[in-house]
Design a protein around this motif. Sequence first.
Motif, PDB file in Angstrom:
ATOM      1  N   THR A  82     138.984  -4.020  54.620  1.00 29.03           N
ATOM      2  CA  THR A  82     139.301  -2.591  54.703  1.00 29.03           C
ATOM      3  C   THR A  82     138.907  -2.033  56.060  1.00 29.03           C
ATOM      4  OG1 THR A  82     137.145  -2.063  53.716  1.00 29.03           O
ATOM      5  CG2 THR A  82     139.021  -2.255  52.216  1.00 29.03           C
ATOM      6  N   LEU A  83     138.028  -2.732  56.777  1.00 32.77           N
ATOM      7  CA  LEU A  83     137.599  -2.267  58.092  1.00 32.77           C
ATOM      8  C   LEU A  83     138.649  -2.532  59.158  1.00 32.77           C
ATOM      9  CD1 LEU A  83     133.884  -3.516  58.021  1.00 32.77           C
ATOM     10  CD2 LEU A  83     134.830  -1.344  57.202  1.00 32.77           C
ATOM     11  N   CYS A  84     139.409  -3.612  58.987  1.00 30.93           N
ATOM     12  CA  CYS A  84     140.500  -3.946  59.915  1.00 30.93           C
ATOM     13  C   CYS A  84     141.667  -4.481  59.096  1.00 30.93           C
ATOM     14  CB  CYS A  84     140.031  -4.964  60.950  1.00 30.93           C
ATOM     15  SG  CYS A  84     141.345  -5.505  62.074  1.00 30.93           S
ATOM     16  N   PRO A  85     142.484  -3.598  58.508  1.00 31.37           N
ATOM     17  CA  PRO A  85     143.622  -4.055  57.705  1.00 31.37           C
ATOM     18  C   PRO A  85     144.630  -4.812  58.572  1.00 31.37           C
ATOM     19  CG  PRO A  85     143.155  -1.715  57.351  1.00 31.37           C
ATOM     20  CD  PRO A  85     142.375  -2.135  58.541  1.00 31.37           C
ATOM     21  N   CYS A 115     133.464   6.371  51.828  1.00 34.00           N
ATOM     22  CA  CYS A 115     134.637   6.047  51.018  1.00 34.00           C
ATOM     23  C   CYS A 115     135.796   5.678  51.946  1.00 34.00           C
ATOM     24  CB  CYS A 115     135.019   7.201  50.097  1.00 34.00           C
ATOM     25  SG  CYS A 115     135.062   8.807  50.884  1.00 34.00           S
ATOM     26  N   GLY A 116     136.936   5.332  51.361  1.00 30.76           N
ATOM     27  CA  GLY A 116     138.092   4.910  52.136  1.00 30.76           C
ATOM     28  C   GLY A 116     138.780   6.055  52.862  1.00 30.76           C
ATOM     29  N   ARG A 117     139.690   5.699  53.785  1.00 33.01           N
ATOM     30  CA  ARG A 117     140.337   6.700  54.631  1.00 33.01           C
ATOM     31  C   ARG A 117     141.141   7.710  53.821  1.00 33.01           C
ATOM     32  NH1 ARG A 117     143.532   3.600  58.022  1.00 33.01           N
ATOM     33  NH2 ARG A 117     141.630   3.096  59.137  1.00 33.01           N
ATOM     34  N   ASP A 118     141.916   7.256  52.845  1.00 32.04           N
ATOM     35  CA  ASP A 118     142.684   8.187  52.025  1.00 32.04           C
ATOM     36  C   ASP A 118     141.759   9.102  51.231  1.00 32.04           C
ATOM     37  OD1 ASP A 118     144.878   6.943  53.025  1.00 32.04           O
ATOM     38  OD2 ASP A 118     145.553   6.083  51.132  1.00 32.04           O
ATOM     39  N   GLU A 119     140.654   8.533  50.755  1.00 34.44           N
ATOM     40  CA  GLU A 119     139.738   9.304  49.913  1.00 34.44           C
ATOM     41  C   GLU A 119     138.995  10.374  50.709  1.00 34.44           C
ATOM     42  OE1 GLU A 119     137.879  10.613  46.464  1.00 34.44           O
ATOM     43  OE2 GLU A 119     139.652   9.351  46.777  1.00 34.44           O
ATOM     44  N   ASP A 141     140.202 -12.757  51.845  1.00 39.70           N
ATOM     45  CA  ASP A 141     140.223 -11.317  51.592  1.00 39.70           C
ATOM     46  C   ASP A 141     138.827 -10.846  51.211  1.00 39.70           C
ATOM     47  OD1 ASP A 141     142.888 -11.467  51.984  1.00 39.70           O
ATOM     48  OD2 ASP A 141     143.490 -10.892  49.976  1.00 39.70           O
ATOM     49  N   TYR A 142     138.338  -9.829  51.918  1.00 38.89           N
ATOM     50  CA  TYR A 142     137.054  -9.205  51.569  1.00 38.89           C
ATOM     51  C   TYR A 142     137.329  -7.746  51.261  1.00 38.89           C
ATOM     52  CZ  TYR A 142     132.460  -7.050  52.109  1.00 38.89           C
ATOM     53  OH  TYR A 142     131.316  -6.307  51.896  1.00 38.89           O
ATOM     54  N   THR A 143     137.056  -7.332  50.036  1.00 40.81           N
ATOM     55  CA  THR A 143     137.420  -5.979  49.610  1.00 40.81           C
ATOM     56  C   THR A 143     136.290  -4.972  49.774  1.00 40.81           C
ATOM     57  OG1 THR A 143     136.803  -6.489  47.317  1.00 40.81           O
ATOM     58  CG2 THR A 143     139.104  -6.863  47.952  1.00 40.81           C
ATOM     59  N   GLY A 144     135.133  -5.416  50.239  1.00 36.46           N
ATOM     60  CA  GLY A 144     134.031  -4.480  50.457  1.00 36.46           C
ATOM     61  C   GLY A 144     134.118  -3.823  51.821  1.00 36.46           C
ATOM     62  N   ASP A 145     133.063  -3.094  52.181  1.00 37.04           N
ATOM     63  CA  ASP A 145     133.074  -2.394  53.466  1.00 37.04           C
ATOM     64  C   ASP A 145     131.758  -2.553  54.229  1.00 37.04           C
ATOM     65  OD1 ASP A 145     131.317  -0.745  52.071  1.00 37.04           O
ATOM     66  OD2 ASP A 145     132.810   0.805  51.702  1.00 37.04           O
ATOM     67  N   ASP A 146     130.992  -3.614  53.912  1.00 34.75           N
ATOM     68  CA  ASP A 146     129.724  -3.837  54.585  1.00 34.75           C
ATOM     69  C   ASP A 146     129.948  -4.654  55.860  1.00 34.75           C
ATOM     70  OD1 ASP A 146     126.665  -3.829  54.477  1.00 34.75           O
ATOM     71  OD2 ASP A 146     127.121  -5.965  54.681  1.00 34.75           O
TER      72      ASP A 146
END
Length: 284
Positions: free
Chosen positions: A202-205, A125-129, A222-227
């Motif tokens: 999300t990997l390199c904002p 999941c994301g950093r905040d999560e 913009d790519y909103t996934g994390d693969d």
Amino acid sequence: MDPHLLRTFVTVAETGSFSAAAERLGYTQSAISQQVAALETDLGLPLLHRRPVTPTEAGLRLLEHAGPLLLRIRAARADVLRTAALPAHRLTLAATPLALNSVLAVRLAAARAAQPRLRVTVRTCGRDEVARQVADGTAEASLADGITAPNDPLRLPDVGPLTTVGVAEEGLVVALPGDHPLAGRTGLRLADLVDAHWLQTTLCPLERLRDLLGDGFRPALDYTGDDVHTVLNLVAAGHGLTLLPASAASGVPLVSPRLVHRVELLHGSLPPGPAADLAARLSP
């Protein structure tokens, strides 16, 4: 302010319906209406328009505070319960997509080998999560990653009293297409790439890069996934550049400024048992 009433208000605001909130929380619609009315009476202000159900100006302001308040309450409950938790042989490790690098994957394998009965669930999941999941007890520990100067801590949300330990740092590479004019360089300076086209991921904002060097770093896509493989395919097709840890991709090493990909381990109070042993083995 009663947190029970606050949670009901947030649920109504999220669902946009008293009946939907009642179904989610397991109450009657009448009970939900009474709880919202009680909160409005306590504050002396209307919080919701009824037709349609939308937050008032005061309600919007309260919603800004409600998430952190409710999280801190859950975090306090989880922290207290952890002190009395019995050792278990199942635990959940939350991790950001690039946090579980090869070094930490080996340490995790060693931890599992030392505890044959231990069953670990890794949740991405994301950093905040990942911070929230440890705070509220959803996960026993988490791994968060990000771009920092060497030995600088990550910027993580304040979700309560958590222990944070740096467990890995490695260099960064600029991922770019094989036929890019800069692909043959032995090193690249970020300042020379301010006007290049970048991927927003999300990997390199890109906001992080702007924090370091100011304006520039325009997103071409913009790519909103994390693969990671999807990101590399986009880079190879010429959609933009990105920064990745050296263990995740080939590319040209970033030589200036001095930045690293840092991974931190987050956990609350851990009584003796598998979770504490895992945290110890993941640490350097």
